[in-house]
Design a protein around this motif. Structure first.
Motif, PDB file in Angstrom:
ATOM      1  N   SER A 157       0.810  -1.220   0.000  1.00 25.10           N
ATOM      2  CA  SER A 157       0.000   0.000   0.000  1.00 25.10           C
ATOM      3  C   SER A 157       0.844   1.271   0.000  1.00 25.10           C
ATOM      4  O   SER A 157       0.358   2.329  -0.385  1.00 25.10           O
ATOM      5  N   CYS A 158       2.078   1.163   0.380  1.00 24.58           N
ATOM      6  CA  CYS A 158       2.915   2.352   0.395  1.00 24.58           C
ATOM      7  C   CYS A 158       4.167   2.158  -0.455  1.00 24.58           C
ATOM      8  O   CYS A 158       5.130   2.900  -0.349  1.00 24.58           O
ATOM      9  N   ALA A 159       4.148   1.182  -1.328  1.00 28.94           N
ATOM     10  CA  ALA A 159       5.335   0.902  -2.150  1.00 28.94           C
ATOM     11  C   ALA A 159       5.411   1.896  -3.307  1.00 28.94           C
ATOM     12  O   ALA A 159       4.398   2.288  -3.891  1.00 28.94           O
ATOM     13  N   ASP A 160       6.641   2.281  -3.667  1.00 29.74           N
ATOM     14  CA  ASP A 160       6.842   3.147  -4.822  1.00 29.74           C
ATOM     15  C   ASP A 160       6.796   2.309  -6.095  1.00 29.74           C
ATOM     16  O   ASP A 160       6.511   1.106  -6.048  1.00 29.74           O
ATOM     17  N   GLU A 161       7.050   2.923  -7.214  1.00 26.86           N
ATOM     18  CA  GLU A 161       6.986   2.217  -8.490  1.00 26.86           C
ATOM     19  C   GLU A 161       8.007   1.103  -8.580  1.00 26.86           C
ATOM     20  O   GLU A 161       7.869   0.181  -9.364  1.00 26.86           O
ATOM     21  N   CYS A 162       9.010   1.195  -7.729  1.00 30.00           N
ATOM     22  CA  CYS A 162      10.050   0.160  -7.722  1.00 30.00           C
ATOM     23  C   CYS A 162       9.685  -0.982  -6.789  1.00 30.00           C
ATOM     24  O   CYS A 162      10.428  -1.947  -6.661  1.00 30.00           O
ATOM     25  N   GLY A 163       8.562  -0.858  -6.064  1.00 30.47           N
ATOM     26  CA  GLY A 163       8.143  -1.884  -5.117  1.00 30.47           C
ATOM     27  C   GLY A 163       8.775  -1.726  -3.747  1.00 30.47           C
ATOM     28  O   GLY A 163       8.640  -2.587  -2.901  1.00 30.47           O
ATOM     29  N   VAL A 164       9.426  -0.594  -3.500  1.00 31.55           N
ATOM     30  CA  VAL A 164      10.057  -0.348  -2.204  1.00 31.55           C
ATOM     31  C   VAL A 164       9.057   0.387  -1.321  1.00 31.55           C
ATOM     32  O   VAL A 164       8.576   1.471  -1.688  1.00 31.55           O
ATOM     33  N   PRO A 165       8.737  -0.188  -0.147  1.00 29.18           N
ATOM     34  CA  PRO A 165       7.811   0.491   0.751  1.00 29.18           C
ATOM     35  C   PRO A 165       8.377   1.859   1.146  1.00 29.18           C
ATOM     36  O   PRO A 165       9.547   1.983   1.487  1.00 29.18           O
ATOM     37  N   ASN A 166       7.511   2.833   1.080  1.00 27.43           N
ATOM     38  CA  ASN A 166       7.879   4.203   1.410  1.00 27.43           C
ATOM     39  C   ASN A 166       9.101   4.673   0.615  1.00 27.43           C
ATOM     40  O   ASN A 166       9.846   5.539   1.053  1.00 27.43           O
ATOM     41  N   GLY A 167       9.306   4.102  -0.545  1.00 21.62           N
ATOM     42  CA  GLY A 167      10.459   4.460  -1.383  1.00 21.62           C
ATOM     43  C   GLY A 167      10.218   5.743  -2.173  1.00 21.62           C
ATOM     44  O   GLY A 167       9.116   6.275  -2.223  1.00 21.62           O
ATOM     45  N   ASP A 168      11.276   6.200  -2.810  1.00 23.64           N
ATOM     46  CA  ASP A 168      11.182   7.437  -3.597  1.00 23.64           C
ATOM     47  C   ASP A 168      11.386   7.184  -5.097  1.00 23.64           C
ATOM     48  O   ASP A 168      11.752   8.069  -5.860  1.00 23.64           O
ATOM     49  N   ASN A 169      11.171   5.986  -5.517  1.00 23.56           N
ATOM     50  CA  ASN A 169      11.299   5.539  -6.921  1.00 23.56           C
ATOM     51  C   ASN A 169      12.738   5.605  -7.435  1.00 23.56           C
ATOM     52  O   ASN A 169      12.977   5.432  -8.621  1.00 23.56           O
ATOM     53  N   SER A 170      13.663   5.856  -6.582  1.00 20.46           N
ATOM     54  CA  SER A 170      15.043   6.018  -7.068  1.00 20.46           C
ATOM     55  C   SER A 170      15.759   4.676  -7.210  1.00 20.46           C
ATOM     56  O   SER A 170      16.726   4.566  -7.942  1.00 20.46           O
ATOM     57  N   SER A 171      15.293   3.669  -6.612  1.00 23.11           N
ATOM     58  CA  SER A 171      16.009   2.414  -6.663  1.00 23.11           C
ATOM     59  C   SER A 171      15.880   1.716  -7.990  1.00 23.11           C
ATOM     60  O   SER A 171      16.693   0.879  -8.362  1.00 23.11           O
ATOM     61  N   CYS A 172      14.877   2.064  -8.760  1.00 22.51           N
ATOM     62  CA  CYS A 172      14.709   1.417 -10.056  1.00 22.51           C
ATOM     63  C   CYS A 172      14.949   2.405 -11.208  1.00 22.51           C
ATOM     64  O   CYS A 172      14.744   2.096 -12.375  1.00 22.51           O
ATOM     65  N   ALA A 173      15.388   3.580 -10.936  1.00 25.08           N
ATOM     66  CA  ALA A 173      15.645   4.574 -11.973  1.00 25.08           C
ATOM     67  C   ALA A 173      16.950   4.286 -12.674  1.00 25.08           C
ATOM     68  O   ALA A 173      17.879   3.726 -12.099  1.00 25.08           O
ATOM     69  N   ASP A 174      17.038   4.656 -13.931  1.00 22.36           N
ATOM     70  CA  ASP A 174      18.282   4.460 -14.692  1.00 22.36           C
ATOM     71  C   ASP A 174      19.260   5.555 -14.325  1.00 22.36           C
ATOM     72  O   ASP A 174      18.969   6.413 -13.483  1.00 22.36           O
ATOM     73  N   ALA A 175      20.352   5.565 -15.018  1.00 25.64           N
ATOM     74  CA  ALA A 175      21.416   6.517 -14.734  1.00 25.64           C
ATOM     75  C   ALA A 175      20.959   7.936 -14.958  1.00 25.64           C
ATOM     76  O   ALA A 175      21.517   8.883 -14.437  1.00 25.64           O
TER      77      ALA A 175
END
Length: 178
Positions: A157-175
């Motif tokens: 319910s609180c996962a970002d687009e990368c599937g990280v809870p409370n994430g900021d979508n940066s873990s799956c972003a490209d360079a």
């Protein structure tokens, strides 16, 4: 009958010159009588008026409350906790006369013990192992809040687009950060 003789008649009618055998009064006042004071000081008595419980005149034996007659106070009977002389009831560990220690027993049956039953039904004196409520309010349950703060949740319910809870979508972003 001797003229100018030394003989005298005593109170018992004996006439002689021997004063050592003159009759005397007994304790009742009878001249020549045989009554004497008994050991209690009673004239003609039978020593019973001052006898102790064992029948000894001027004795020291006393009958205790259980009917034992002797002069040894160390073995006198005593009252039990119910007030019965010679009884065998005693106070239990709860202070109850003749009790069975159940009134003050803890959950483990120990009189005056410290064991208690926790909310999961465990009886012991160790509070460190007491059960607690899970996030859903169930005693001893195993549900916890997920990283999103949802009880029993799966962090989605609180996962970002990368599937990280409370994430900021940066873990799956490209360079380039896209």
């Amino acid at each position: 009958g001797v003229p100018n003789g030394d003989n005298l008649e005593d109170e018992c009618g004996t006439c002689d010159a021997d004063s050592s055998n003159d009759c005397v009064q007994d304790c009742a006042g009878t001249w020549g009588g045989t009554s004497v004071n008994d050991e209690c000081g009673v004239c003609g008595g039978d020593n019973s008026s001052c006898a102790d419980c064992a029948g000894v005149p001027n004795g020291y034996a006393v009958e205790d409350n259980c009917g034992t007659c002797d002069d040894d106070s160390s073995n006198d009977c005593v009252q039990d906790c119910a007030g019965t002389w010679g009884g065998d009831l005693t106070d239990d560990e709860c202070g109850i006369c003749g009790g069975d220690n159940s009134v003050c027993a803890d959950c483990a049956g120990v009189p005056n013990g410290s064991a208690t039953v926790d909310n999961c039904g465990t009886c012991d004196a160790d509070s460190s192992n007491d059960c607690v409520q899970d996030c859903a309010g169930t005693w001893g349950g195993d549900l916890t809040d997920d990283e999103c703060g949802i009880c029993g949740g799966d962090n989605s319910s609180c996962a970002d687009e990368c599937g990280v809870p409370n994430g900021d979508n940066s873990s799956c972003a490209d360079a380039c950060g896209v």
